[in-house]
Write a protein that holds these residues in place. Structure first.
Motif, PDB file in Angstrom:
ATOM      1  N   GLN A 112      14.610  -5.920  -8.367  1.00  0.00           N
ATOM      2  CA  GLN A 112      14.039  -4.814  -7.616  1.00  0.00           C
ATOM      3  C   GLN A 112      13.362  -4.968  -6.370  1.00  0.00           C
ATOM      4  O   GLN A 112      13.357  -6.422  -6.200  1.00  0.00           O
ATOM      5  N   ASN A 113      13.025  -3.644  -5.564  1.00  0.00           N
ATOM      6  CA  ASN A 113      12.243  -4.045  -4.472  1.00  0.00           C
ATOM      7  C   ASN A 113      10.819  -4.292  -4.773  1.00  0.00           C
ATOM      8  O   ASN A 113      10.431  -3.997  -5.950  1.00  0.00           O
ATOM      9  N   LEU A 114      10.311  -5.122  -3.728  1.00  0.00           N
ATOM     10  CA  LEU A 114       8.888  -5.268  -4.118  1.00  0.00           C
ATOM     11  C   LEU A 114       8.306  -5.236  -2.682  1.00  0.00           C
ATOM     12  O   LEU A 114       8.426  -6.239  -1.680  1.00  0.00           O
ATOM     13  N   ASN A 115       7.458  -4.589  -2.280  1.00  0.00           N
ATOM     14  CA  ASN A 115       6.817  -4.176  -0.911  1.00  0.00           C
ATOM     15  C   ASN A 115       5.604  -4.294  -0.852  1.00  0.00           C
ATOM     16  O   ASN A 115       4.937  -4.361   0.240  1.00  0.00           O
ATOM     17  N   SER A 116       4.735  -4.474  -2.026  1.00  0.00           N
ATOM     18  CA  SER A 116       3.253  -4.735  -1.876  1.00  0.00           C
ATOM     19  C   SER A 116       2.833  -6.044  -2.851  1.00  0.00           C
ATOM     20  O   SER A 116       3.458  -6.303  -3.829  1.00  0.00           O
ATOM     21  N   ALA A 117       1.933  -6.595  -2.463  1.00  0.00           N
ATOM     22  CA  ALA A 117       1.594  -7.790  -3.105  1.00  0.00           C
ATOM     23  C   ALA A 117       0.827  -7.656  -4.585  1.00  0.00           C
ATOM     24  O   ALA A 117       0.333  -6.711  -4.792  1.00  0.00           O
ATOM     25  N   ILE A 118       1.409  -8.610  -5.600  1.00  0.00           N
ATOM     26  CA  ILE A 118       1.057  -8.544  -6.943  1.00  0.00           C
ATOM     27  C   ILE A 118       0.443  -9.830  -7.173  1.00  0.00           C
ATOM     28  O   ILE A 118       0.911 -11.007  -6.529  1.00  0.00           O
TER      29      ILE A 118
END
Length: 220
Positions: free
Chosen positions: A131-137
């Motif tokens: 998947q894409n991940l564009n914000s911090a987790i």
């Protein structure tokens, strides 16, 4: 003798092909499980492919899992490098809570080391396969997200854990997507003029090392 494909199975050989293997790579990792398993998995594939072929350079990849972070790890890699000659030395480490993250990256590069860093953690690289991940987790959320994808795709009984020995093999079908997504993340930060690795979250440069190695897993 017939050549082997990436998984070690026989395939027809072009008799006129001379394949050059990788030189002496040293990979020193902060992690002692996932990262070591991942790169050892690649190493095993490369060694199986080149063992019975005509080669120019002897296949030699050393994977060192030190369980140490940032500057300490970089200094350890420099110490190991001083003991013998390597064609390339890579350090692989995460941001975590390390305050010297930027400094360690800059110092490593100034000493001729290559850096495959991840912010927050190596699992980001694995997650980008799916998947894409564009914000911090939070770093603890990576495992649950990976388990979700593993379950959805029937990988490893639907469970992600850090000690999967064949982690490269089971994520390989999605590798091209991971490389593309990871490069897009880096490009987006550059467009926004964000160049500090500490501020690039989520982001990773693991693809730089993987791209160098996977060409040997596809040897003709």
């Amino acid at each position: 003798m017939p050549k082997l494909n990436r998984a070690g199975r026989k395939r027809p050989r072009n008799e006129n092909t001379r394949t050059t293997g990788p030189g002496n790579y040293l990979i020193v990792t902060e992690g002692i499980e996932t990262e070591v398993n991942y790169f050892n998995n690649i190493k095993k594939i490369i060694e199986n492919l080149f063992r019975n072929n005509i080669i120019v350079n002897k296949v030699s990849l050393e994977i060192e899992g030190k369980g140490r972070s940032t500057m300490v790890l970089v200094n350890e890699a420099l110490k190991i490098r001083s003991l013998r000659s390597y064609s390339e030395v890579w350090v692989v480490f995460d941001k975590d809570a390390n305050e010297d993250f930027n400094e360690a990256i800059a110092f490593a590069k100034s000493r001729g080391l290559n850096v495959a860093w991840s912010n927050e953690c190596f699992e980001l690289w694995l997650l980008l396969h799916f998947q894409n991940l564009n914000s911090a987790i939070h770093r603890d959320d990576y495992s649950s997200k990976l388990s979700h994808h593993f379950k959805e795709k029937n990988i490893n009984n639907g469970i992600y854990d850090k000690n999967i020995k064949e982690i490269f093999d089971i994520t390989y079908p999605f590798l091209d997507d991971a490389i593309k997504r990871s490069k897009c993340l880096v490009d987006e930060y550059k467009k926004d003029k964000v160049f500090s690795p500490t501020k690039m979250n989520p982001c990773t440069t693991v693809q730089d090392l993987v791209e160098q190695l996977i060409k040997y897993t596809k040897a003709n």
